[in-house]
Scaffold this motif. Structure first.
Motif, PDB file in Angstrom:
ATOM      1  N   LEU A  60       0.832  -1.201   0.000  1.00 50.93           N
ATOM      2  CA  LEU A  60       0.000   0.000   0.000  1.00 50.93           C
ATOM      3  C   LEU A  60       0.867   1.252   0.000  1.00 50.93           C
ATOM      4  N   HIS A  61       1.894   1.267   0.828  1.00 53.02           N
ATOM      5  CA  HIS A  61       2.760   2.435   0.949  1.00 53.02           C
ATOM      6  C   HIS A  61       3.662   2.633  -0.266  1.00 53.02           C
ATOM      7  N   SER A  62       3.724   1.630  -1.129  1.00 56.13           N
ATOM      8  CA  SER A  62       4.549   1.739  -2.337  1.00 56.13           C
ATOM      9  C   SER A  62       3.753   2.182  -3.562  1.00 56.13           C
ATOM     10  N   MET A  63       2.428   2.300  -3.435  1.00 57.89           N
ATOM     11  CA  MET A  63       1.636   2.690  -4.597  1.00 57.89           C
ATOM     12  C   MET A  63       1.881   4.167  -4.930  1.00 57.89           C
ATOM     13  N   PRO A  64       1.742   4.556  -6.199  1.00 60.31           N
ATOM     14  CA  PRO A  64       1.945   5.961  -6.567  1.00 60.31           C
ATOM     15  C   PRO A  64       1.001   6.879  -5.790  1.00 60.31           C
ATOM     16  N   LEU A  65       1.515   8.043  -5.399  1.00 64.25           N
ATOM     17  CA  LEU A  65       0.670   8.992  -4.685  1.00 64.25           C
ATOM     18  C   LEU A  65      -0.412   9.536  -5.610  1.00 64.25           C
ATOM     19  N   PRO A  66      -1.669   9.578  -5.148  1.00 61.50           N
ATOM     20  CA  PRO A  66      -2.724  10.168  -5.982  1.00 61.50           C
ATOM     21  C   PRO A  66      -2.522  11.666  -6.104  1.00 61.50           C
ATOM     22  N   THR A  67      -2.939  12.210  -7.215  1.00 59.10           N
ATOM     23  CA  THR A  67      -2.801  13.648  -7.434  1.00 59.10           C
ATOM     24  C   THR A  67      -4.036  14.371  -6.911  1.00 59.10           C
ATOM     25  N   GLY A  68      -3.880  15.665  -6.690  1.00 56.65           N
ATOM     26  CA  GLY A  68      -4.995  16.481  -6.241  1.00 56.65           C
ATOM     27  C   GLY A  68      -4.915  16.781  -4.757  1.00 56.65           C
ATOM     28  N   PRO A  69      -5.359  17.969  -4.344  1.00 54.16           N
ATOM     29  CA  PRO A  69      -5.272  18.378  -2.940  1.00 54.16           C
ATOM     30  C   PRO A  69      -6.224  17.614  -2.033  1.00 54.16           C
ATOM     31  N   HIS A 115      -4.781  15.288   0.672  1.00 56.50           N
ATOM     32  CA  HIS A 115      -3.979  15.804   1.784  1.00 56.50           C
ATOM     33  C   HIS A 115      -4.945  16.163   2.911  1.00 56.50           C
ATOM     34  N   ARG A 116      -5.134  15.219   3.819  1.00 55.76           N
ATOM     35  CA  ARG A 116      -6.162  15.327   4.845  1.00 55.76           C
ATOM     36  C   ARG A 116      -5.627  16.036   6.089  1.00 55.76           C
ATOM     37  N   PRO A 117      -6.526  16.485   6.964  1.00 55.15           N
ATOM     38  CA  PRO A 117      -6.081  17.077   8.234  1.00 55.15           C
ATOM     39  C   PRO A 117      -5.294  16.058   9.056  1.00 55.15           C
ATOM     40  N   ASP A 118      -4.320  16.526   9.796  1.00 53.74           N
ATOM     41  CA  ASP A 118      -3.451  15.645  10.582  1.00 53.74           C
ATOM     42  C   ASP A 118      -3.594  16.020  12.056  1.00 53.74           C
ATOM     43  N   ALA A 119      -4.364  15.215  12.782  1.00 57.27           N
ATOM     44  CA  ALA A 119      -4.656  15.528  14.181  1.00 57.27           C
ATOM     45  C   ALA A 119      -3.403  15.507  15.046  1.00 57.27           C
ATOM     46  N   LEU A 120      -2.481  14.601  14.775  1.00 57.70           N
ATOM     47  CA  LEU A 120      -1.271  14.521  15.604  1.00 57.70           C
ATOM     48  C   LEU A 120      -0.392  15.740  15.398  1.00 57.70           C
ATOM     49  N   ARG A 121      -0.222  16.137  14.160  1.00 60.12           N
ATOM     50  CA  ARG A 121       0.589  17.318  13.876  1.00 60.12           C
ATOM     51  C   ARG A 121       0.004  18.554  14.575  1.00 60.12           C
ATOM     52  N   GLN A 122      -1.322  18.676  14.515  1.00 62.61           N
ATOM     53  CA  GLN A 122      -1.977  19.816  15.156  1.00 62.61           C
ATOM     54  C   GLN A 122      -1.806  19.761  16.673  1.00 62.61           C
ATOM     55  N   ALA A 123      -1.907  18.548  17.245  1.00 62.89           N
ATOM     56  CA  ALA A 123      -1.772  18.405  18.695  1.00 62.89           C
ATOM     57  C   ALA A 123      -0.362  18.734  19.166  1.00 62.89           C
ATOM     58  N   VAL A 177      -8.579  -8.057   4.212  1.00 58.87           N
ATOM     59  CA  VAL A 177      -9.349  -7.071   3.457  1.00 58.87           C
ATOM     60  C   VAL A 177      -9.409  -5.791   4.292  1.00 58.87           C
ATOM     61  N   PHE A 178      -8.961  -4.680   3.716  1.00 62.85           N
ATOM     62  CA  PHE A 178      -8.886  -3.401   4.425  1.00 62.85           C
ATOM     63  C   PHE A 178     -10.203  -2.643   4.256  1.00 62.85           C
ATOM     64  N   CYS A 179     -10.834  -2.291   5.375  1.00 57.38           N
ATOM     65  CA  CYS A 179     -12.116  -1.580   5.380  1.00 57.38           C
ATOM     66  C   CYS A 179     -11.944  -0.188   5.986  1.00 57.38           C
ATOM     67  N   ASP A 180     -12.982   0.625   5.872  1.00 59.27           N
ATOM     68  CA  ASP A 180     -13.073   1.947   6.506  1.00 59.27           C
ATOM     69  C   ASP A 180     -11.939   2.870   6.053  1.00 59.27           C
ATOM     70  N   TRP A 181     -12.137   3.491   4.880  1.00 62.05           N
ATOM     71  CA  TRP A 181     -11.118   4.339   4.267  1.00 62.05           C
ATOM     72  C   TRP A 181     -11.422   5.825   4.436  1.00 62.05           C
ATOM     73  N   GLN A 182     -12.181   6.210   5.453  1.00 62.86           N
ATOM     74  CA  GLN A 182     -12.537   7.616   5.630  1.00 62.86           C
ATOM     75  C   GLN A 182     -11.338   8.497   5.941  1.00 62.86           C
ATOM     76  N   ALA A 183     -10.306   7.933   6.536  1.00 70.76           N
ATOM     77  CA  ALA A 183      -9.127   8.731   6.906  1.00 70.76           C
ATOM     78  C   ALA A 183      -7.974   8.549   5.932  1.00 70.76           C
ATOM     79  N   ALA A 184      -8.214   7.893   4.790  1.00 64.73           N
ATOM     80  CA  ALA A 184      -7.137   7.627   3.838  1.00 64.73           C
ATOM     81  C   ALA A 184      -6.585   8.913   3.242  1.00 64.73           C
ATOM     82  N   GLY A 185      -5.309   8.874   2.899  1.00 64.51           N
ATOM     83  CA  GLY A 185      -4.706  10.036   2.253  1.00 64.51           C
ATOM     84  C   GLY A 185      -3.196   9.990   2.323  1.00 64.51           C
ATOM     85  N   VAL A 186      -2.579  11.022   1.803  1.00 57.43           N
ATOM     86  CA  VAL A 186      -1.120  11.113   1.807  1.00 57.43           C
ATOM     87  C   VAL A 186      -0.651  11.459   3.222  1.00 57.43           C
TER      88      VAL A 186
END
Length: 290
Positions: A113-122, A125-133, A192-201
């Protein structure tokens, strides 16, 4: 349910959605087992944005993702909210029942999963709760939970910029974003990976470390087999990855976990505190890279 022509069914699977979305076991008109996931607009803009991110994932990225995901049968995206009808893909298993081989399998799949090409488009790039904390910590809550049991707390707070730098040391990848055994179901030897609401770069460590965070209250330790398999599938510098994972897990436990203590037993809380002390010791006195 009427629009999708589904009926409720009983399920032994424990349905969980911390986003607030309603998840219900259903059966389609042709008898197929499925899950209906509904995020109403009443939950707020943030919840709907996450639901739409998950819908985009299933429509645009799931067909090319190198891991198995549930099949999206149909969907609805209106001003009233977002609904997904997903085929039942397997059954979750408690983390305590996972074998070393199954953890290794997860490590290999996360490497893919971590080796797949990064998707394009903003949008990815999701909010990062840890970075904010780390930038704006809830010092009152953190001190209330950790001060009595974590001697290094003051130093961690004062050195949180250094902690953030360590977390960000590895290049960005496409992440699941909410990676834990409850979101990974088992089907005929496959994961099987479920619940992709937090997916992103994001950071590779966010997926790998969160497995340990979610396992800690149950007293489960993710075995080295996972990291070994991950590095076999995605070669890198082991010491740098381990250092980033220690920093990530420690930061999550100290700066994000305290509000979740209320949802855990006293024994679970005690295990988290022990894990925090152990990680702090590793971060302040790291082992030799050799």
């Amino acid at each position: 349910m009427a629009e999708f022509r589904v009926t409720a069914r009983e399920s032994a699977t424990r349905l969980e959605s911390r986003s607030g979305a309603g998840v219900r076991a259903v059966r389609t008109a042709d008898g197929q087992a499925a899950y209906l996931k509904v995020t109403p607009a009443a939950l707020g803009a943030q919840a709907v944005t996450a639901a739409r991110r998950e819908l985009r994932f299933y429509q645009d990225l799931a067909p090319i993702a190198p891991v198995r995901t549930p099949e999206l049968l149909t969907c609805a995206d209106t001003r009233d909210g977002v609904a997904l009808l997903l085929a039942a893909a397997g059954e979750p298993r408690d983390a305590a029942s996972w074998t070393a081989g199954r953890w290794a399998q997860l490590g290999r799949e996360l490497a893919c999963l971590h080796s797949m090409p990064l998707p394009t488009g903003p949008d990815w790039h999701r909010p990062d709760a840890l970075r904010q904390a780390l930038v704006d910590p809830d010092l009152a809550g953190i001190n209330a939970f950790w001060a009595a049991t974590l001697p290094e707390l003051a130093a961690l707070i004062s050195r949180r910029v250094e902690l953030a730098d360590q977390i960000e040391a590895l290049p960005s990848v496409f992440t699941h974003g909410d990676c834990h055994p409850g979101n990974i179901v088992h089907a005929a030897g496959s994961l099987v990976f479920c619940d992709w609401q937090a997916a992103g770069v994001g950071r590779p460590g966010s997926d790998l470390a969160f497995l340990s965070v979610r396992a800690a209250p149950a007293g489960v330790t993710v075995p080295p087999a996972l990291l070994d398999a991950y590095l076999d599938g995605r070669p890198g510098e082991r010491h740098a990855l381990r250092r980033a994972l220690v920093a990530e897990e420690l930061a999550i436990l100290v700066f994000l976990w305290p509000p979740y203590a209320a949802f855990n037993s006293s024994s679970g809380i005690a295990r988290v505190r022990r894990r925090g002390r152990d990680l702090a010791g590793q971060w302040f006195d790291p082992p030799s890279p050799h």
